[in-house]
Write a protein that holds these residues in place. Sequence first.
Motif, short mmCIF file in Angstrom:
data_model
loop_
_atom_site.label_atom_id
_atom_site.label_comp_id
_atom_site.label_asym_id
_atom_site.label_seq_id
_atom_site.Cartn_x
_atom_site.Cartn_y
_atom_site.Cartn_z
N LEU A 18 0.69 -1.18 -0.13
CA LEU A 18 0.11 -0.02 -0.12
C LEU A 18 0.80 1.28 0.00
O LEU A 18 0.51 2.30 -0.73
N ARG A 19 1.89 1.18 0.64
CA ARG A 19 2.88 2.47 0.97
C ARG A 19 3.63 2.69 -0.40
O ARG A 19 3.42 3.87 -1.01
N MET A 20 4.11 1.55 -0.99
CA MET A 20 4.89 1.63 -2.14
C MET A 20 4.05 1.96 -3.33
O MET A 20 4.44 2.77 -4.29
N LEU A 21 2.84 1.55 -3.48
CA LEU A 21 1.81 1.76 -4.61
C LEU A 21 1.45 3.43 -4.28
O LEU A 21 1.35 3.95 -5.55
N SER A 22 1.34 3.70 -3.10
CA SER A 22 0.88 5.08 -3.10
C SER A 22 1.90 6.14 -3.48
O SER A 22 1.62 7.04 -4.37
N ARG A 23 3.06 5.74 -3.27
CA ARG A 23 4.21 6.69 -3.67
C ARG A 23 4.53 6.68 -5.16
O ARG A 23 4.93 7.56 -5.75
N ALA A 24 4.12 5.28 -6.05
CA ALA A 24 4.11 5.27 -7.32
C ALA A 24 3.34 5.82 -8.12
O ALA A 24 3.59 6.66 -9.06
N LEU A 25 2.18 5.92 -7.57
CA LEU A 25 0.91 6.68 -8.12
C LEU A 25 0.94 7.88 -7.88
O LEU A 25 0.13 8.66 -8.59
N GLY A 26 1.04 8.44 -6.83
CA GLY A 26 0.78 9.88 -6.20
C GLY A 26 -0.46 10.04 -5.76
O GLY A 26 -0.89 11.16 -5.69
N VAL A 27 -1.19 8.95 -5.29
CA VAL A 27 -2.43 9.15 -4.61
C VAL A 27 -2.74 8.20 -3.24
O VAL A 27 -1.83 7.42 -3.14
N ALA A 28 -3.57 8.49 -2.47
CA ALA A 28 -3.77 7.72 -1.37
C ALA A 28 -4.05 6.59 -1.91
O ALA A 28 -4.72 6.13 -2.83
N THR A 29 -3.61 5.29 -0.82
CA THR A 29 -4.22 4.07 -1.08
C THR A 29 -4.66 3.59 0.05
O THR A 29 -4.36 3.92 1.23
N TYR A 30 -5.62 2.61 -0.10
CA TYR A 30 -6.23 1.93 0.95
C TYR A 30 -6.27 0.51 0.97
O TYR A 30 -6.67 -0.26 0.02
N GLY A 31 -6.15 -0.37 2.03
CA GLY A 31 -6.54 -1.73 2.18
C GLY A 31 -7.64 -2.01 3.22
O GLY A 31 -7.91 -0.94 3.79
N THR A 32 -7.70 -3.42 3.44
CA THR A 32 -9.03 -3.38 4.42
C THR A 32 -8.51 -4.22 5.56
O THR A 32 -7.47 -4.86 5.67
N LEU A 33 -9.28 -3.77 6.59
CA LEU A 33 -8.69 -4.65 7.78
C LEU A 33 -9.44 -5.93 8.35
O LEU A 33 -9.45 -6.64 9.14
N VAL A 34 -10.51 -6.02 7.41
CA VAL A 34 -11.29 -7.35 7.79
C VAL A 34 -11.69 -8.05 6.49
O VAL A 34 -11.54 -7.62 5.20
N PRO A 35 -11.99 -9.47 6.85
CA PRO A 35 -12.46 -10.22 5.72
C PRO A 35 -13.98 -9.54 4.97
O PRO A 35 -14.55 -9.00 5.79
N LEU A 36 -13.69 -9.41 3.61
CA LEU A 36 -14.74 -8.71 3.11
C LEU A 36 -15.90 -9.81 2.54
O LEU A 36 -15.59 -10.68 2.18
N LEU A 37 -17.01 -9.24 2.39
CA LEU A 37 -18.33 -9.83 1.80
C LEU A 37 -18.70 -9.24 0.73
O LEU A 37 -18.64 -8.07 0.52
N LYS A 38 -19.60 -9.90 -0.03
CA LYS A 38 -20.20 -9.45 -1.30
C LYS A 38 -21.03 -8.07 -0.71
O LYS A 38 -21.17 -7.13 -1.58
N SER A 39 -21.70 -8.02 0.15
CA SER A 39 -22.21 -6.97 0.79
C SER A 39 -21.56 -5.84 1.09
O SER A 39 -22.21 -4.74 1.12
N HIS A 40 -20.26 -5.75 1.08
CA HIS A 40 -19.51 -4.70 1.56
C HIS A 40 -19.35 -3.81 0.16
O HIS A 40 -18.99 -2.60 -0.06
N SER A 41 -19.83 -4.53 -0.95
CA SER A 41 -19.26 -3.78 -2.35
C SER A 41 -20.55 -4.23 -3.23
O SER A 41 -21.01 -5.07 -3.10
N ASP A 42 -20.84 -3.17 -4.29
CA ASP A 42 -21.52 -3.35 -5.37
C ASP A 42 -20.85 -3.04 -6.79
O ASP A 42 -19.56 -2.84 -6.58
N ALA A 43 -21.72 -2.87 -7.73
CA ALA A 43 -20.91 -2.32 -9.07
C ALA A 43 -20.52 -0.92 -9.15
O ALA A 43 -19.64 -0.84 -9.76
N ALA A 44 -20.97 -0.23 -8.08
CA ALA A 44 -20.34 1.02 -7.89
C ALA A 44 -19.22 1.00 -7.03
O ALA A 44 -18.56 2.37 -6.67
N GLY A 45 -18.64 0.03 -6.55
CA GLY A 45 -17.38 0.14 -5.66
C GLY A 45 -17.76 -0.46 -4.09
O GLY A 45 -18.88 -0.84 -3.94
#
Length: 171
Positions: A92-119
Amino acid sequence: MLHHAASLGELRDVLTSAEWPEGPVHLDLIGHSTRGHRLLRLGRTPIDMLDRGVARFFAGLAAEGVLDRHNVVAVRLLGCQTAVTDPGRRTLRMLSRALGVATYGTLVPLLKSHSDAAGLSPRFGHVLASGWTSTEEQWRAGRERSDGGGQGQGESALAVGPPVAQGEAGR
């Protein structure tokens, strides 16, 4: 609309040909994470910034201005626990530096209910952890960013996920 990519090449195709939403955009990369290191996978490729091919791919996106052209303010790696391991946080840190934008990862296991076609659903912004290493680094990037990984008012997302296997559509 959820766009599909099973490789870095397919991701580039989506990013250069998709119809992008207006305003500040979060790029949501959705998929499964690897066992052990919990790195997001695009097809068979883990997003690991220590992999030279992966690092070159994202550096190329930055050099070509692909994300800048579409006002991307953050990239979110949406797989199970992509921000809980040392390799995940390093990526996440290296990707943020490479792209010049903020990056985020997840702290929990994700379920389909966490996202939809809009993200990622805005009500689940609390499951995200930032890849930024310091406020000074954010300032040096020189770009205005939202206050967190959740979408702010007027912000939208372009979601890219794995291809749907036959028989899984509508699940």
